[in-house]
Design an enzyme around this catalytic site. Structure first.
Site, PDB file in Angstrom:
ATOM      1  N   GLY A 127       0.772  -0.879  -0.081  1.00  0.00           N
ATOM      2  CA  GLY A 127       0.020  -0.065   0.133  1.00  0.00           C
ATOM      3  C   GLY A 127       1.130   1.277  -0.351  1.00  0.00           C
ATOM      4  O   GLY A 127       2.396   1.318  -0.464  1.00  0.00           O
ATOM      5  N   HIS A 128       0.177   2.350   0.488  1.00  0.00           N
ATOM      6  CA  HIS A 128       0.879   3.625   1.060  1.00  0.00           C
ATOM      7  C   HIS A 128       2.023   3.907   1.342  1.00  0.00           C
ATOM      8  O   HIS A 128       2.947   4.365   0.703  1.00  0.00           O
ATOM      9  CB  HIS A 128       0.113   4.502   1.042  1.00  0.00           C
ATOM     10  CG  HIS A 128       0.882   5.893   1.424  1.00  0.00           C
ATOM     11  ND1 HIS A 128       0.685   6.955  -0.094  1.00  0.00           N
ATOM     12  CD2 HIS A 128       0.985   6.685   2.343  1.00  0.00           C
ATOM     13  CE1 HIS A 128       1.122   7.893   0.786  1.00  0.00           C
ATOM     14  NE2 HIS A 128       1.022   7.432   1.676  1.00  0.00           N
TER      15      HIS A 128
END
Length: 290
Positions: free
Chosen positions: A264-265
């Site tokens: 993810g981020h």
């Protein structure tokens, strides 16, 4: 060689700046600039994996982590000011040249540092940090409205950016396997954002983010002209930034090395081994060429 992480503080412009450090003092420096709403803690997975080769230095910005958090009425929480502080932080530690690793907020801080003093930059690692307007997706509509009318949209930004749900989503994104993510990641960040006075600090920075967007063409021009050694590692499940952004970097720097990873981020949450391997290989090539 000292592979153990040290937890230190140094005074910069009258503020205590906390930082994590590991590796031999004479090793090539990897300066790690964290994102929002994290701190130098986000880079802990790299310390044990790279300290045999590099001197890793990861500071907390003013208002983040264990660094001082002066009142916004006495300290301007802008990306210009944080970049100045981080440049002086590096100088205070006697760091003359470094490989720069930037994530999220680290992008605008790092680009400012690189453009202000390009001779110190050996190479650039970008992890989920944006330098193109197209990299800001639909999630940013609320913040764009906030930049136009701060008072009228502040409540929406608080929920969109600072709520526990938003913080969790920032980590997990659209990953179909959310059980890979330690919930302490967002619980700790939410606790940090709940400190007295912290919301005001973060709202000031969210408002100042508009200056980053205005600077994107300048950063892109610099990338195209100078073509710095560039590694982009990107968590494909990031819903904060658009998946088109890694290729936008390659359009600026055709020689850039670009990798989409299963994360993810904060891709180090799930892919620290792979990122460490990519950084080690990239840095070895850059340092040999230099």
């Amino acid at each position: 060689m000292n592979s153990h992480t040290r937890y230190r503080s140094v005074v910069v412009d009258g503020l205590s700046i906390f930082y994590r450090e590991a590796g031999a003092p004479d090793a090539p420096v990897l300066l790690l600039l964290h994102g929002f709403p994290s701190s130098s803690r986000m880079f802990e997975p790299l310390f044990g994996r790279l300290a045999d080769r590099f001197r890793l230095i990861a500071p907390d910005y003013p208002g983040f982590g264990h660094s001082d958090a002066p009142d916004p009425r006495s300290f301007p929480y802008t990306f210009d000011r944080i970049a100045e502080m981080m440049s002086r932080f590096a100088a205070t530690l006697g760091v003359e040249r470094y490989l720069l690793y930037v994530q999220d907020y680290g992008g605008p801080v790092g680009f400012r540092m690189a453009l202000a003093d390009p001779g110190r930059l050996l190479g650039l690692v970008v992890q989920n940090a944006v330098a193109h307007d197209t990299g800001l997706g639909p999630l940013w509509a609320t913040r764009r409205a906030f930049w136009q009318d701060r008072a009228g949209h502040e409540a929406a930004v608080r929920e969109n950016v600072l709520s526990l749900t938003a913080i969790r989503t920032r980590h997990v994104g659209d990953d179909p396997d959310p059980e890979r993510y330690d919930p302490d990641l967002w619980a700790d960040e939410h606790a940090f954002l709940s400190r007295p006075g912290e919301i005001e600090i973060q709202l000031d920075l969210q408002y100042d983010y508009r200056t980053n967007v205005a600077s994107y063409p300048i950063w892109q021009d610099w990338l195209r002209r100078t073509r710095p050694p560039l590694l982009v590692v990107w968590g494909r499940h990031d819903t904060s930034f658009e998946i088109s952004e890694p290729e936008a970097y390659r359009n600026d720097v055709p020689e850039a090395e670009v990798h989409l990873l299963d994360g993810g981020h904060f891709v180090l949450d799930t892919q620290a081994d792979e990122v460490a391997t990519l950084v080690r290989t990239f840095a070895g090539r850059v340092l040999k060429a230099g």
